[in-house]
Design a protein around this motif. Structure first.
Motif, short mmCIF file in Angstrom:
data_model
loop_
_atom_site.label_atom_id
_atom_site.label_comp_id
_atom_site.label_asym_id
_atom_site.label_seq_id
_atom_site.Cartn_x
_atom_site.Cartn_y
_atom_site.Cartn_z
N LEU A 110 21.11 46.63 -1.21
CA LEU A 110 20.29 47.54 -2.00
C LEU A 110 18.94 47.75 -1.33
O LEU A 110 18.41 46.85 -0.67
N ASP A 111 18.36 48.90 -1.54
CA ASP A 111 17.01 49.20 -1.09
C ASP A 111 16.05 48.18 -1.71
O ASP A 111 16.24 47.74 -2.84
N SER A 112 15.00 47.80 -0.97
CA SER A 112 14.07 46.78 -1.46
C SER A 112 13.40 47.19 -2.77
O SER A 112 13.11 46.34 -3.62
N ASP A 113 13.15 48.48 -2.98
CA ASP A 113 12.57 48.94 -4.25
C ASP A 113 13.49 48.63 -5.42
O ASP A 113 13.04 48.21 -6.49
N ILE A 114 14.78 48.85 -5.22
CA ILE A 114 15.76 48.56 -6.29
C ILE A 114 15.83 47.05 -6.52
O ILE A 114 15.88 46.60 -7.66
N GLN A 115 15.81 46.26 -5.45
CA GLN A 115 15.81 44.80 -5.60
C GLN A 115 14.61 44.34 -6.42
O GLN A 115 14.74 43.49 -7.30
N GLU A 116 13.44 44.90 -6.14
CA GLU A 116 12.23 44.53 -6.89
C GLU A 116 12.37 44.90 -8.36
O GLU A 116 11.98 44.13 -9.24
#
Length: 115
Positions: A18-24
């Protein structure tokens, strides 16, 4: 107006992909770890799969992971403290970055999750 769930694109993906923004955003929604929120379902091959549900305005994610993997992700992530909780400083940063996320801390009593 939020699109209805049936109209949303459904995505099944591993957390690491997943994109890091989604992980956050996922960490904000699940600040006390992932393992207790996994759901079970059958994939296209009728195999049992575990996943963490996560919804954005555009997509409905099923983040594929086992209970063991969910625990390991939190243990290995410096964003979480030794008790498996999202660190306060990280939480504030992510809240600033993703202020529109509604997270579980406002909606659930986590005292019942302690052993």
């Amino acid at each position: 107006m939020k699109p209805s769930r049936s109209n949303k694109l459904r995505v099944i993906k591993d957390f690491e992909k997943l994109d890091s923004d989604i992980q956050e955003q996922i960490k904000l929604v699940y600040p006390y770890g992932f393992s207790q929120h996994l759901i079970e379902f059958k994939n296209k091959d009728n195999e049992t799969v575990y996943a963490l549900p996560f919804e954005t305005d555009e997509k409905m994610y099923m983040v594929r992971m086992s209970v063991k993997k969910a625990i390991q992700l939190v243990e290995d992530d410096d964003d979480f403290d030794d008790e498996g909780n999202l660190r306060h400083d990280i939480r504030e940063k992510y809240e600033d970055d993703h202020g529109d996320i509604e997270y579980l801390a406002e909606n659930e009593n986590y005292d019942s999750l302690e052993d």
